[in-house]
Design a protein around this motif. Sequence first.
Motif, PDB file in Angstrom:
ATOM      1  N   PRO A 173       8.830   3.997  11.819  1.00  0.00           N
ATOM      2  CA  PRO A 173       8.236   4.920  10.844  1.00  0.00           C
ATOM      3  C   PRO A 173       9.216   5.248   9.714  1.00  0.00           C
ATOM      4  N   LEU A 174       8.853   4.895   8.484  1.00  0.00           N
ATOM      5  CA  LEU A 174       9.764   5.042   7.346  1.00  0.00           C
ATOM      6  C   LEU A 174       9.484   6.273   6.500  1.00  0.00           C
ATOM      7  N   GLY A 175       8.249   6.767   6.517  1.00  0.00           N
ATOM      8  CA  GLY A 175       7.957   7.929   5.692  1.00  0.00           C
ATOM      9  C   GLY A 175       6.503   8.348   5.788  1.00  0.00           C
ATOM     10  N   LEU A 176       6.238   9.587   5.358  1.00  0.00           N
ATOM     11  CA  LEU A 176       4.883  10.126   5.323  1.00  0.00           C
ATOM     12  C   LEU A 176       4.507  10.447   3.880  1.00  0.00           C
ATOM     13  N   VAL A 177       3.254  10.171   3.523  1.00  0.00           N
ATOM     14  CA  VAL A 177       2.756  10.428   2.173  1.00  0.00           C
ATOM     15  C   VAL A 177       1.469  11.229   2.275  1.00  0.00           C
ATOM     16  N   LEU A 178       1.366  12.283   1.484  1.00  0.00           N
ATOM     17  CA  LEU A 178       0.138  13.075   1.406  1.00  0.00           C
ATOM     18  C   LEU A 178      -0.614  12.665   0.151  1.00  0.00           C
ATOM     19  N   LYS A 179      -1.827  12.148   0.309  1.00  0.00           N
ATOM     20  CA  LYS A 179      -2.641  11.691  -0.813  1.00  0.00           C
ATOM     21  C   LYS A 179      -4.028  12.310  -0.705  1.00  0.00           C
ATOM     22  N   GLY A 181      -5.160  15.175   0.257  1.00  0.00           N
ATOM     23  CA  GLY A 181      -5.475  15.873   1.488  1.00  0.00           C
ATOM     24  C   GLY A 181      -5.410  15.019   2.735  1.00  0.00           C
ATOM     25  N   ARG A 182      -4.988  13.758   2.593  1.00  0.00           N
ATOM     26  CA  ARG A 182      -4.907  12.859   3.743  1.00  0.00           C
ATOM     27  C   ARG A 182      -3.462  12.379   3.908  1.00  0.00           C
ATOM     28  N   TRP A 183      -2.997  12.364   5.151  1.00  0.00           N
ATOM     29  CA  TRP A 183      -1.638  11.942   5.453  1.00  0.00           C
ATOM     30  C   TRP A 183      -1.634  10.458   5.807  1.00  0.00           C
ATOM     31  N   TYR A 184      -0.651   9.743   5.258  1.00  0.00           N
ATOM     32  CA  TYR A 184      -0.490   8.317   5.543  1.00  0.00           C
ATOM     33  C   TYR A 184       0.940   8.056   6.026  1.00  0.00           C
ATOM     34  N   LEU A 185       1.058   7.205   7.035  1.00  0.00           N
ATOM     35  CA  LEU A 185       2.349   6.805   7.562  1.00  0.00           C
ATOM     36  C   LEU A 185       2.701   5.428   6.999  1.00  0.00           C
ATOM     37  N   VAL A 186       3.858   5.338   6.363  1.00  0.00           N
ATOM     38  CA  VAL A 186       4.385   4.055   5.914  1.00  0.00           C
ATOM     39  C   VAL A 186       5.376   3.594   6.979  1.00  0.00           C
ATOM     40  N   ALA A 187       5.104   2.447   7.584  1.00  0.00           N
ATOM     41  CA  ALA A 187       5.911   2.014   8.726  1.00  0.00           C
ATOM     42  C   ALA A 187       6.059   0.504   8.728  1.00  0.00           C
ATOM     43  N   GLN A 188       7.152   0.049   9.327  1.00  0.00           N
ATOM     44  CA  GLN A 188       7.421  -1.372   9.462  1.00  0.00           C
ATOM     45  C   GLN A 188       7.051  -1.816  10.865  1.00  0.00           C
ATOM     46  N   GLY A 189       6.208  -2.846  10.937  1.00  0.00           N
ATOM     47  CA  GLY A 189       5.826  -3.387  12.233  1.00  0.00           C
ATOM     48  C   GLY A 189       6.761  -4.510  12.629  1.00  0.00           C
ATOM     49  N   SER A 190       6.216  -5.561  13.206  1.00  0.00           N
ATOM     50  CA  SER A 190       7.043  -6.683  13.648  1.00  0.00           C
ATOM     51  C   SER A 190       7.628  -7.459  12.478  1.00  0.00           C
ATOM     52  N   SER A 191       6.942  -7.363  11.304  1.00  0.00           N
ATOM     53  CA  SER A 191       7.449  -8.117  10.158  1.00  0.00           C
ATOM     54  C   SER A 191       7.370  -7.305   8.861  1.00  0.00           C
ATOM     55  N   ARG A 192       6.165  -6.982   8.429  1.00  0.00           N
ATOM     56  CA  ARG A 192       6.014  -6.359   7.116  1.00  0.00           C
ATOM     57  C   ARG A 192       5.824  -4.845   7.213  1.00  0.00           C
ATOM     58  N   ILE A 193       5.940  -4.195   6.056  1.00  0.00           N
ATOM     59  CA  ILE A 193       5.732  -2.755   5.949  1.00  0.00           C
ATOM     60  C   ILE A 193       4.261  -2.506   5.595  1.00  0.00           C
ATOM     61  N   SER A 194       3.595  -1.646   6.369  1.00  0.00           N
ATOM     62  CA  SER A 194       2.176  -1.371   6.171  1.00  0.00           C
ATOM     63  C   SER A 194       1.938   0.132   6.115  1.00  0.00           C
ATOM     64  N   THR A 195       0.705   0.500   5.764  1.00  0.00           N
ATOM     65  CA  THR A 195       0.321   1.901   5.661  1.00  0.00           C
ATOM     66  C   THR A 195      -0.739   2.215   6.711  1.00  0.00           C
TER      67      THR A 195
END
Length: 322
Positions: A173-179, A181-195
């Motif tokens: 887990p790299l960071g949280l973004v509030l857009k 009224g909705r929270w999104y997690l920016v995270a790196q999986g096995s390869s790429r970074i996804s939301t």
Amino acid sequence: MRASRLVSLLLLLQTKGRMTAQALADELEVSVRTIYRDVESLHAAGVPLYGDAGPSGGYQLLDGYRTRLTGLTEQEAESLFLAGLPGPAADLGLGDAVSAAQLKLMAALPSPMRDRASRMATRFHLDAPAWYYDPERSPLLGLVADAVWRERLLEVSYRRWRSPEDVTRVLRPLGLVLKAGRWYLVAQGSSRISTYRVAQIQTAAVLEESFTRPEGFDLAAHWAESLEDFQSRQYTGEAVIRLSERGWESFASHVLPVVAKAAEESVVDDGGGFRVTIPIESLGHATGMLLRLGGEVEVLHPAELREQVTAAVRRLASIYLG
């Protein structure tokens, strides 16, 4: 202006530690030569600042030195009372901390600044969620935020829109973004970074194993790039439409900002209305969007979209006119 820059330079070194002359110049938007002159001025003022040469060198304050200067102007003090959104802070478990910090700041300000900051807090209110949408309830947000903060691996069960709907992932887990009224997690999986939408996380567990963040990762820059990429993939076609004067006046309130912007940039007054070119996701989505405008819009191109809108209007007519 120079005095303000000297304070900013000093506070940068105090908060970030060692920085090169080039990095300071980039932050303060001045030349490297100007940084050299400013450093000499701080030396002359008795600030314990020293520099090391070489690739890993830079300027640094003497260990333990901290300035008593806050550098706050009246406008900066006022803006701090708009910087912390109480709702999102409470979502992250920081509501009490934000309130306490504001009280301490208020007590430390001189009387004139305190009065102005108090007025700012009572006369302006920031409401993050978009119209017509309630803030999403994300019961696992606190746990996710803890993993982000402590740089721990996060195992989640996530429900997505495509098959298979329920998947299990181990994320960095790299960071949280509030857009909106909705929270999104920016995270790196096995390869790429996804939301990941936090409300779609069904279960989560913070693992004991820590991880190393990608070098140079910038959350704000990544989010901006992701939005641009999403929009480029989302809008795969174009439509040319004619709007009445009334339709043009209300158009922006019926569509997303990217569509409204495209309309503003392409608008042509053809005498009988306003002709614009807009991006569309699909024929079905565009049909629903344009039907909101009723008789204030006419589809000129493509023919397939015009046919779909015509068919939808005929179905409505058969329902209401028999």
